[in-house]
Motif scaffolding. Sequence first.
Motif, PDB file in Angstrom:
ATOM      1  N   ASP A 391      13.693   3.754  -1.005  1.00  0.00           N
ATOM      2  CA  ASP A 391      14.275   2.373  -1.224  1.00  0.00           C
ATOM      3  C   ASP A 391      12.638   1.509  -2.128  1.00  0.00           C
ATOM      4  OD1 ASP A 391      17.008   3.156  -1.208  1.00  0.00           O
ATOM      5  OD2 ASP A 391      17.606   2.430   0.780  1.00  0.00           O
ATOM      6  N   GLN A 392      12.454   1.655  -0.536  1.00  0.00           N
ATOM      7  CA  GLN A 392      10.784   0.448  -0.939  1.00  0.00           C
ATOM      8  C   GLN A 392       9.634   1.170  -1.398  1.00  0.00           C
ATOM      9  OE1 GLN A 392      11.538  -1.480   2.469  1.00  0.00           O
ATOM     10  NE2 GLN A 392      12.271  -3.331   1.541  1.00  0.00           N
ATOM     11  N   LEU A 393      10.212   2.473  -1.929  1.00  0.00           N
ATOM     12  CA  LEU A 393       8.013   3.680  -1.764  1.00  0.00           C
ATOM     13  C   LEU A 393       7.810   3.618  -2.263  1.00  0.00           C
ATOM     14  CD1 LEU A 393       8.037   6.661  -0.843  1.00  0.00           C
ATOM     15  CD2 LEU A 393       8.921   7.166  -3.457  1.00  0.00           C
ATOM     16  N   GLU A 394       7.374   2.450  -3.479  1.00  0.00           N
ATOM     17  CA  GLU A 394       6.239   2.241  -4.138  1.00  0.00           C
ATOM     18  C   GLU A 394       5.629   1.224  -3.750  1.00  0.00           C
ATOM     19  OE1 GLU A 394       3.309   2.833  -7.613  1.00  0.00           O
ATOM     20  OE2 GLU A 394       4.339   3.392  -8.061  1.00  0.00           O
ATOM     21  N   GLU A 395       6.432   0.323  -3.189  1.00  0.00           N
ATOM     22  CA  GLU A 395       6.215  -0.862  -2.611  1.00  0.00           C
ATOM     23  C   GLU A 395       5.947  -0.868  -1.357  1.00  0.00           C
ATOM     24  OE1 GLU A 395       7.509  -5.750  -2.415  1.00  0.00           O
ATOM     25  OE2 GLU A 395       8.901  -4.368  -3.519  1.00  0.00           O
ATOM     26  N   ALA A 396       5.946   0.092  -0.484  1.00  0.00           N
ATOM     27  CA  ALA A 396       5.585   0.246   1.115  1.00  0.00           C
ATOM     28  C   ALA A 396       3.936   0.781   1.032  1.00  0.00           C
ATOM     29  CB  ALA A 396       7.127   1.122   1.584  1.00  0.00           C
ATOM     30  N   CYS A 397       4.537   1.994   0.052  1.00  0.00           N
ATOM     31  CA  CYS A 397       2.527   2.735   0.325  1.00  0.00           C
ATOM     32  C   CYS A 397       2.024   1.939  -0.641  1.00  0.00           C
ATOM     33  CB  CYS A 397       3.379   4.316  -0.955  1.00  0.00           C
ATOM     34  SG  CYS A 397       4.014   5.216  -0.295  1.00  0.00           S
ATOM     35  N   LYS A 398       2.070   1.342  -1.594  1.00  0.00           N
ATOM     36  CA  LYS A 398       0.689   0.802  -2.075  1.00  0.00           C
ATOM     37  C   LYS A 398       0.662  -0.558  -0.924  1.00  0.00           C
ATOM     38  CE  LYS A 398      -0.199  -2.332  -5.945  1.00  0.00           C
ATOM     39  NZ  LYS A 398      -1.063  -3.805  -5.621  1.00  0.00           N
ATOM     40  N   LYS A 399       1.513  -1.151   0.139  1.00  0.00           N
ATOM     41  CA  LYS A 399       1.196  -2.397   0.324  1.00  0.00           C
ATOM     42  C   LYS A 399       0.768  -1.703   1.538  1.00  0.00           C
ATOM     43  CE  LYS A 399       3.788  -6.071   3.863  1.00  0.00           C
ATOM     44  NZ  LYS A 399       4.750  -6.277   3.824  1.00  0.00           N
ATOM     45  N   TYR A 400       0.843  -0.849   2.612  1.00  0.00           N
ATOM     46  CA  TYR A 400       0.416  -0.377   3.534  1.00  0.00           C
ATOM     47  C   TYR A 400      -0.895   0.456   3.248  1.00  0.00           C
ATOM     48  CZ  TYR A 400       4.246  -2.314   6.096  1.00  0.00           C
ATOM     49  OH  TYR A 400       5.651  -2.975   6.366  1.00  0.00           O
ATOM     50  N   SER A 401      -1.058   0.956   2.343  1.00  0.00           N
ATOM     51  CA  SER A 401      -2.074   1.388   2.134  1.00  0.00           C
ATOM     52  C   SER A 401      -3.263   1.154   2.162  1.00  0.00           C
ATOM     53  CB  SER A 401      -2.361   2.518   0.629  1.00  0.00           C
ATOM     54  OG  SER A 401      -3.061   3.022   0.607  1.00  0.00           O
ATOM     55  N   GLU A 402      -3.112  -0.456   1.588  1.00  0.00           N
ATOM     56  CA  GLU A 402      -4.376  -1.279   0.792  1.00  0.00           C
ATOM     57  C   GLU A 402      -4.793  -1.733   2.294  1.00  0.00           C
ATOM     58  OE1 GLU A 402      -2.586  -4.222  -1.730  1.00  0.00           O
ATOM     59  OE2 GLU A 402      -3.200  -2.171  -3.584  1.00  0.00           O
ATOM     60  N   MET A 403      -3.380  -2.068   3.422  1.00  0.00           N
ATOM     61  CA  MET A 403      -3.571  -2.419   4.385  1.00  0.00           C
ATOM     62  C   MET A 403      -4.386  -1.730   5.398  1.00  0.00           C
ATOM     63  SD  MET A 403      -0.384  -4.449   5.546  1.00  0.00           S
ATOM     64  CE  MET A 403      -0.764  -4.622   7.463  1.00  0.00           C
ATOM     65  N   GLY A 404      -4.802  -0.299   5.262  1.00  0.00           N
ATOM     66  CA  GLY A 404      -5.007   0.335   5.895  1.00  0.00           C
ATOM     67  C   GLY A 404      -4.989   1.281   6.811  1.00  0.00           C
TER      68      GLY A 404
END
Length: 661
Positions: A391-404
Amino acid sequence: MVQKSLLTLVSLLVLSLGNVLNAKEYVVSSPDKAIQMKLVVEEDISYDVMYHGKTLMKQNQIALELSNGILGQSPVVKKVKQKAFQEHVDCFNYRCPSFDVSYNEMYVTFKGDYALAFRVYNDGVAYRWETKMKEDIVVRNEQADFNWAEDYVVYLPFTTSKKDPYAMAFQNIYAVSKISEADDSKVAFLPVTADCGDGVKVTILESDLENYPGMFVLADPKARALKADFAEYPEEYAVNSTRAMKYVTKRSNDIARCEGMRFFPWRIMAITSDDTQMPVNNLVYALASPNRIGDYSWVKSGKVAWDWWNDWGIWNVDFKAGINMDTYKHYIDFAAENKIGYVVLDEGWYNPKSGDMLTVIPELNLEELIAYGKSKGVDLILWTVFNVLDDQLEEACKKYSEMGISGFKVDFLDRDDQTGVEMVYRIAEMTAKYHLTLDLHGIYKPTGLNRTFPNIINFESVFGMEEMKWSTVEKDMMEYDVTMPFIRMMCGPIDYTPGAMRNATKKDFQPIYYNPMSQGTRCHQLATYIVHDSPLTMLADNPTIYRQEQPCVDFICSVPNTGIDETRVLQGKMGEYIVTARRVGKNWYVGGLTDWNARTVKLDLSFLGEGNYEAVLFSDGVNAAKQAADYKKTEQTVERSSSLQIDLAPGGGFALSLIQK
């Protein structure tokens, strides 16, 4: 690094008269001639499978029922071709770096814009449907019968859900019976195995499952058959209040809705003549679609310090253990001390009831934890629920990938209908885009997705250690542990989550939630780190108890679970025991497991290379039959002419490293 598959066409020929028994029967054999598949096209389509001249399966009828007709009913053959292939498959996070397969393929085109492809390997038979229709299609049902020539013994893992038999975690022990006595009231999920006598076994699997429901089987005792069954297409859903998990409340009368121009999943019958061949059968991986994500050099795997199984259960600390900064820094410290690459933040780092994984609970500063871990060489993996991530797929992937964040442990799909399978593909594609890895829990059996998406590192779909928190001894984990590697591991790696340091005999075992224990001995636990295909492997117990058992932790952490150069099953009998050896470079690691029966393993070391090896052996202690945590560590120099005699206690095991000097 790009995964490659080299496919060399050895020969191409139109089916000759010598392959046609009459106008309606066609035969294709394996390259070594041991396996034959006879296709019979009459009023319907069926096939027989023979091994060394003995019929194992006969009149296996197949059909594909669409909304506007049945493919396979009154079929008309237009053309039949046979091809011989040799294929080299490069692997990643697999039991070997590559393998070669050869097979003969028979491709049959039918009037009505459809075809069937049959492939006969030296270790099995596979087939799949292909439709060539311009318009979208609705699949009402698929017929796939497996009719056994005799009343064979079958190994069936039945569904655990009474309300919706297709909605469950795909985790159960095996029900073992003759097919004529099998329970016909419940579906079983794949893989399933039939013992055909004289050491020969047939295991039913599937590969390349995409935009389609996974296959179950239902026993037909009177016909001595297993018949394919599928979850129908979901129409309505509801959301569980505990984890915001979406589940199906209403299903349609069809199983799939898809494009008319497509390939369907491979139906596989792996055939083995010795049980030691079963855990290293490669057909599921070989038949899966090749790598779709391009470069995957960023994908890392290894071992994980895990919180949930031990319920964040550390002690002798000056803070309250739980889902908070102090506890997770403690886990990171433990991981760093032992060169463990990962810590999982399991359920609770976000409020699971909210269904919002973008909002971290106030007790955690995730950015600070990530930085703390990276300062010590430890990366973090975040747990979540499939549909919550979706449900939050791209937003979650982008956020947590950028966080490390390194990747996600995704849980509670608990179905394999078409929309569930499509969700897995969406998640795999998006996480790959953002260089995030996946450990899939609450998931159906592997169908080769780890080849198609190499960022998928591991799968659950196994009756693993979590079951020991609530299961009684009647759930015989020791028998399962020496059955599952032969059946379930044929289709892909397992996240069994081993590593218990509290160990119990059959008489002493009991389910305890906060301080769980394993059935079987300490060395049984150590051996799983070698026996299991598991490129992302948990250490399930807590740092406090691990620090009290440092020799065992040191051994666990010394055993590679990635970069495996070779895997051999040296000895074994399904349901009784297994001995597996893995080579990394010049060094070997050997693990052995037994059921509740004590046994002695005589280990011939002739597989070693030249020269001397330093052997470190963890074996059951002399009192392990009563005190399951009792073990003995010995060291000696050996060579390829050496042999070892190792005594295994009931529920026991051994773990051996052989390091070339």
